[in-house]
Design a protein around this motif. Structure first.
Motif, mmCIF file in Angstrom:
data_model
loop_
_atom_site.group_PDB
_atom_site.id
_atom_site.type_symbol
_atom_site.label_atom_id
_atom_site.label_comp_id
_atom_site.label_asym_id
_atom_site.label_seq_id
_atom_site.Cartn_x
_atom_site.Cartn_y
_atom_site.Cartn_z
ATOM 1 N N PRO A 82 111.662 -1.745 1.053
ATOM 2 C CA PRO A 82 111.345 -1.282 2.144
ATOM 3 C C PRO A 82 110.133 0.408 2.181
ATOM 4 O O PRO A 82 111.059 1.063 2.159
ATOM 5 C CB PRO A 82 112.357 -1.493 3.238
ATOM 6 C CG PRO A 82 113.540 -2.180 2.610
ATOM 7 C CD PRO A 82 113.541 -1.491 0.901
ATOM 8 N N ALA A 83 108.991 -0.301 2.685
ATOM 9 C CA ALA A 83 108.538 0.943 3.243
ATOM 10 C C ALA A 83 107.862 0.785 4.251
ATOM 11 O O ALA A 83 107.349 -0.410 4.918
ATOM 12 C CB ALA A 83 107.685 0.992 1.596
ATOM 13 N N PRO A 84 107.094 1.778 5.287
ATOM 14 C CA PRO A 84 106.840 1.878 6.029
ATOM 15 C C PRO A 84 105.596 0.942 5.546
ATOM 16 O O PRO A 84 104.349 1.138 5.331
ATOM 17 C CB PRO A 84 106.170 2.969 6.587
ATOM 18 C CG PRO A 84 107.399 3.415 6.132
ATOM 19 C CD PRO A 84 107.685 2.954 5.118
ATOM 20 N N ALA A 85 104.658 -0.142 6.971
ATOM 21 C CA ALA A 85 103.615 -0.857 6.292
ATOM 22 C C ALA A 85 102.365 0.440 7.741
ATOM 23 O O ALA A 85 102.617 1.240 8.323
ATOM 24 C CB ALA A 85 103.668 -2.278 7.713
ATOM 25 N N GLY A 86 101.350 0.038 6.904
ATOM 26 C CA GLY A 86 99.720 0.627 7.983
ATOM 27 C C GLY A 86 99.009 -0.101 8.866
ATOM 28 O O GLY A 86 99.492 -1.737 8.067
ATOM 29 N N ILE A 87 97.916 -0.579 9.137
ATOM 30 C CA ILE A 87 97.313 -1.230 9.870
ATOM 31 C C ILE A 87 95.994 -0.469 10.284
ATOM 32 O O ILE A 87 95.698 0.374 9.786
ATOM 33 C CB ILE A 87 97.317 -1.266 11.423
ATOM 34 C CG1 ILE A 87 98.634 -1.853 11.235
ATOM 35 C CG2 ILE A 87 96.407 -1.932 12.398
ATOM 36 C CD1 ILE A 87 99.203 -1.855 13.056
ATOM 37 N N ARG A 88 94.732 -1.447 9.273
ATOM 38 C CA ARG A 88 93.186 -0.812 9.145
ATOM 39 C C ARG A 88 92.203 -1.604 10.000
ATOM 40 O O ARG A 88 92.874 -2.519 10.791
ATOM 41 C CB ARG A 88 93.179 -1.724 7.638
ATOM 42 C CG ARG A 88 91.729 -1.423 7.167
ATOM 43 C CD ARG A 88 91.204 -2.783 6.545
ATOM 44 N NE ARG A 88 89.649 -2.987 5.611
ATOM 45 C CZ ARG A 88 89.218 -1.642 4.967
ATOM 46 N NH1 ARG A 88 89.944 -0.793 4.087
ATOM 47 N NH2 ARG A 88 87.942 -1.763 4.652
ATOM 48 N N ALA A 89 91.708 -0.633 10.567
ATOM 49 C CA ALA A 89 91.196 -1.114 12.046
ATOM 50 C C ALA A 89 89.417 -1.949 10.946
ATOM 51 O O ALA A 89 88.994 -0.980 10.970
ATOM 52 C CB ALA A 89 90.989 0.010 12.065
ATOM 53 N N GLN A 90 89.887 -2.918 11.020
ATOM 54 C CA GLN A 90 88.572 -3.701 10.648
ATOM 55 C C GLN A 90 87.429 -4.409 11.810
ATOM 56 O O GLN A 90 87.910 -5.041 12.592
ATOM 57 C CB GLN A 90 88.731 -4.612 9.536
ATOM 58 C CG GLN A 90 87.336 -5.439 9.206
ATOM 59 C CD GLN A 90 86.836 -4.775 8.116
ATOM 60 O OE1 GLN A 90 87.172 -3.609 7.442
ATOM 61 N NE2 GLN A 90 85.224 -4.468 8.769
ATOM 62 N N ALA A 91 86.362 -3.601 11.618
ATOM 63 C CA ALA A 91 85.474 -3.972 12.522
ATOM 64 C C ALA A 91 84.745 -5.062 11.973
ATOM 65 O O ALA A 91 84.351 -5.115 11.149
ATOM 66 C CB ALA A 91 83.865 -3.419 12.624
ATOM 67 N N VAL A 92 84.715 -6.537 12.960
ATOM 68 C CA VAL A 92 83.526 -7.179 13.194
ATOM 69 C C VAL A 92 82.755 -7.852 13.563
ATOM 70 O O VAL A 92 83.080 -7.037 15.458
ATOM 71 C CB VAL A 92 84.331 -9.010 13.156
ATOM 72 C CG1 VAL A 92 83.749 -10.031 12.575
ATOM 73 C CG2 VAL A 92 85.660 -8.713 11.387
ATOM 74 N N LEU A 93 81.169 -8.320 13.378
ATOM 75 C CA LEU A 93 80.389 -8.010 14.295
ATOM 76 C C LEU A 93 80.500 -9.550 14.087
ATOM 77 O O LEU A 93 81.106 -10.905 13.959
ATOM 78 C CB LEU A 93 78.807 -7.854 13.128
ATOM 79 C CG LEU A 93 78.425 -6.668 13.194
ATOM 80 C CD1 LEU A 93 77.686 -6.635 12.132
ATOM 81 C CD2 LEU A 93 79.030 -5.342 14.136
ATOM 82 N N ARG A 94 79.591 -9.977 15.975
ATOM 83 C CA ARG A 94 79.429 -11.098 16.329
ATOM 84 C C ARG A 94 79.063 -12.463 15.429
ATOM 85 O O ARG A 94 79.343 -13.682 15.579
ATOM 86 C CB ARG A 94 78.103 -11.099 17.546
ATOM 87 C CG ARG A 94 78.315 -12.963 18.202
ATOM 88 C CD ARG A 94 77.699 -12.187 19.738
ATOM 89 N NE ARG A 94 78.234 -11.785 20.860
ATOM 90 C CZ ARG A 94 78.649 -12.050 21.554
ATOM 91 N NH1 ARG A 94 79.413 -13.519 21.490
ATOM 92 N NH2 ARG A 94 79.701 -11.167 22.339
ATOM 93 N N ASP A 95 78.465 -12.026 14.246
ATOM 94 C CA ASP A 95 77.905 -12.875 13.445
ATOM 95 C C ASP A 95 79.156 -13.367 12.159
ATOM 96 O O ASP A 95 78.536 -13.881 11.557
ATOM 97 C CB ASP A 95 76.904 -12.647 12.704
ATOM 98 C CG ASP A 95 76.254 -11.595 11.916
ATOM 99 O OD1 ASP A 95 77.983 -11.058 12.228
ATOM 100 O OD2 ASP A 95 76.077 -11.279 11.633
ATOM 101 N N GLY A 96 79.969 -12.791 12.928
ATOM 102 C CA GLY A 96 81.107 -12.743 11.072
ATOM 103 C C GLY A 96 81.598 -12.166 10.179
ATOM 104 O O GLY A 96 81.832 -12.113 9.593
#
Length: 403
Positions: free
Chosen positions: A346-360
């Motif tokens: 086991p190891a700590p997880a990370g979280i990626r902030a991914q921007a998504v536009l209205r058109d996908g």
């Protein structure tokens, strides 16, 4: 009234405050961070890689800033005595499709001005006896460091230059007038306000909500931050000498993720990961974390449904392998076949902030928006840690031009 308020105590926000004070010694600069310490999210939950810029479209901000940022990161680490190691990176092709992609990647890397060396499968095996593949690309200018240590050093430098770093403080409103911007803050249940001539918002996982406070996230230009959990494992200490360079698969060019890789860490260990699993909480790092507000934010967004329709097979496969450790192992065994389930600790997880536009559209490049008195860094995924210093220069240039 302060000169500049910077929101966000990650590496981009701290580098921005540092850049303001470097240009304007004695400026009144305040950094606001809602967590109790700096680098509590993306800046402190990553692989620690100093990226070279091999993957990014020539001419893009990512390509330019990554190359500049890698040099700036090493210079800063040298100045502050922060350890780093130039390891090099091997991008390994394990199928004929990946061999063809590797050729394209080689051309892109050279277009970005990088020194790279194509290797045959035999040459790869000679260099890395525990790694196998049909071909590989050696990227020389890749390294590793500790970005949490970099953030702490930046915070100290900001304070030493006369700035302030205020933690445990959240922004709840942003109000702009002709000559200033006022941020409503909440700290320990108390509400206060800070006014400044400029505000630079480096909100990471909360970037869309902070942009909305400035009226920058409406209509056709709207975006949402979608969290993707990157789950890591760590190899046992007995495996610490398994690799010399960092080992990466050939990425899918349609996705903004680099695949499950083997990374030497600055403490001598080796991590395996990350995958890219749709997260149900922006800041919940434990498996099964759920925040209904976060889920509702992207579930109601038209762009997310378009992403789901296009990438549902990939999403299901990532979710399956998240809960089925053997599936995760199979991804690694494509290029390191001797690893076993017992090696995945086991190891700590990370979280990626991914921007998504209205058109996908999944936003691949850095995304910056501004008003008369604010500049918002709306999308700064990997390699943002490597690129933090040139990103800071860029946003301070924009802020100065805006003011």
């Amino acid at each position: 009234m302060r000169d500049v308020v910077v929101v966000g105590g990650g590496i981009v926000g701290l580098a921005t405050a540092y850049e303001v004070l470097r240009r304007r010694p004695g400026a009144d600069v305040l950094v606001i961070e809602k967590e109790a310490e700096v680098a509590r999210h993306q800046s402190g939950h990553n692989s620690g890689v100093i990226h070279a810029g091999v993957y990014y479209a020539p001419g893009s901000l990512k390509a330019r800033f990554c190359t500049e940022g890698a040099a700036a990161t090493r210079d800063y680490c040298d100045d502050r005595g922060i350890p780093y190691v130039d390891t090099g990176k091997l991008v390994v092709a394990t199928s004929e499709v990946e061999v063809r992609r590797l050729t394209d990647l080689t051309e892109r890397a050279r277009a970005n001005g990088l020194t790279v060396t194509p290797l045959t499968g035999a040459e790869l095996r000679e260099r890395e006896p525990h790694v196998t593949g049909l071909a590989a690309l050696l990227v020389h200018a890749t390294g590793i460091t500790d970005y949490t240590a970099v953030c702490r050093a930046l915070a100290s430098d900001v304070v030493a230059a006369g700035g302030e770093v205020r933690t445990s403080t959240a922004v709840t409103a942003i109000d702009e007038s002709t000559g200033s911007v006022t941020l409503t803050l909440e700290q320990n249940g108390w509400e206060t306000a800070e006014s400044a001539r400029l505000a630079i918002i480096c909100g990471g996982l909360q970037a869309d909500r902070l942009a909305a406070m400035s009226g920058l996230n409406d209509g056709a230009d709207a975006f949402r931050i979608v969290p993707f959990r990157g789950e890591y494992h760590r190899l046992p200490e007995s495996r610490n000498g398994l690799i010399d360079a960092l080992i990466y698969p050939v990425p899918d060019p349609d996705l903004p993720f680099l695949g499950v890789h083997l990374t030497r860490m600055i403490d001598g260990g080796i991590t395996v990961g990350p995958n890219a699993v749709l997260g149900f909480s922006r800041e919940g790092y434990g498996k099964g974390s759920l925040d209904l507000r976060d889920v509702a934010s992207y579930a109601r967004f038209p762009g997310m449904w378009k992403v789901a329709r296009e990438h549902w097979r990939t999403g299901l496969a990532e979710q399956r392998d998240s809960w089925r450790r053997r599936g995760y192992l199979e991804l690694v065994r494509r290029y390191c076949p001797e690893l076993t389930l017992d090696d995945l600790l086991p190891a700590p997880a990370g979280i990626r902030a991914q921007a998504v536009l209205r058109d996908g559209t999944l936003v691949h490049d850095f995304l910056v928006r501004r008003t008369a008195r604010t500049v918002h860094v709306c999308n700064a995924p990997s390699p943002a840690a490597t690129s933090a210093f040139p990103i800071a220069r860029h946003v301070v240039d924009l802020a100065t031009a805006t003011a």
